[in-house]
Scaffold this active site. Structure first.
Site, mmCIF file in Angstrom:
data_model
loop_
_atom_site.group_PDB
_atom_site.id
_atom_site.type_symbol
_atom_site.label_atom_id
_atom_site.label_comp_id
_atom_site.label_asym_id
_atom_site.label_seq_id
_atom_site.Cartn_x
_atom_site.Cartn_y
_atom_site.Cartn_z
ATOM 1 N N ASP A 20 36.291 56.180 43.079
ATOM 2 C CA ASP A 20 37.757 55.691 42.517
ATOM 3 C C ASP A 20 38.380 57.064 41.950
ATOM 4 O OD1 ASP A 20 37.356 53.105 43.163
ATOM 5 O OD2 ASP A 20 36.843 52.601 41.190
ATOM 6 N N ASP A 51 41.783 40.969 45.750
ATOM 7 C CA ASP A 51 41.378 41.258 44.418
ATOM 8 C C ASP A 51 41.608 39.682 43.663
ATOM 9 O OD1 ASP A 51 40.641 43.738 45.100
ATOM 10 O OD2 ASP A 51 42.457 44.385 44.366
#
Length: 244
Positions: free
Chosen positions: A18, A139
């Site tokens: 990330d 998500d």
């Protein structure tokens, strides 16, 4: 380069890098203000996992996902220097953004919010680049899909979206339980089972894996793989994972 196909018995584990403000971080429950920095250099993080045998890396541009900027130059350098294919997500909301990342060297792009807000984009990208270059990431809190860097509920469920995604030719779906991502709380077996029942293609769990028991759960539920982050950075899950 094409990512290797995992077997049913041993799920494929895909290390995640990330990227926020040019650094490799992990977030707690997706909150950009609750970060842990593991490597100052995302390239160093990617090289670390590649050196341990990763066959595919999952890169997320957190700044692009939250509208705070972008890290495309960093991603381009990783794709050019790593020698291992990468998939890239975060803030890809139109065809131009997706194609810029493919041109920058991404093996495939990961479409999140846009798959909910602009479903035609998935079909267009698959038609233009082939199903192997496009992944959709849903998500969710429970089965309700969250959008815009997980900040908003959509009122749409995973089951509302999967038929159209399959019809568009999508092969690989990433599902993330955002209430567990980055928390090391482990997977919710019942939720994993429900999502598996909603998607017959390749299913990758995008977070929540904490240890070898979670990897075993994936195998038992017939889930092909998982994106792993905090667990391998902090050592609660060895990487590479020994055969089950």
């Amino acid at each position: 380069m094409t990512p290797a196909s995992p077997s049913r018995s041993q799920p494929q584990l895909i290390p995640c890098v990330d990227i926020q403000s040019g650094r490799a971080v992990r977030l707690y429950e997706g909150d950009p203000d609750r970060e842990t920095v593991y490597f100052d250099s995302p390239l160093e993080a990617a090289q670390h996992w590649a050196s341990l045998g990763a066959g595919l890396l999952h890169l997320v541009d957190l700044d692009a996902a939250t509208g705070r900027g972008e890290n495309r130059a960093v991603i381009r350098r990783i794709a050019a220097e790593l020698g291992v294919p990468v998939e890239v997500g975060g803030g890809i909301r139109d065809r131009a953004a997706a194609e810029a990342l493919l041109e920058a060297g991404a093996e495939r792009v990961v479409i999140g919010t846009a798959a909910v807000k602009n479903p035609a984009l998935v079909r267009e990208l698959i038609a233009a680049h082939g199903p192997g270059r496009v992944v959709v990431s849903l998500d969710a809190r429970g089965l309700e899909v969250a959008t815009h860097g997980w900040a908003e509920g959509s009122g749409v469920t995973v089951g509302d979206l999967t038929p159209a995604l399959a019809d568009a030719g999508l092969q690989t779906l990433i599902f993330t339980d955002v209430t567990r991502d980055g928390t090391l709380r482990g997977l919710d077996r019942e939720l994993m089972r429900r999502v598996r029942g909603l998607w017959s293609g390749t299913l990758i769990v995008g977070g929540g894996v904490a240890d070898r028991e979670d990897v075993r759960l994936l195998a038992e539920e017939g889930i092909e793989g998982a994106i792993v982050g905090r667990a391998i950075y902090e050592g609660t899950l060895p990487y590479p994972v020994p055969e089950l």
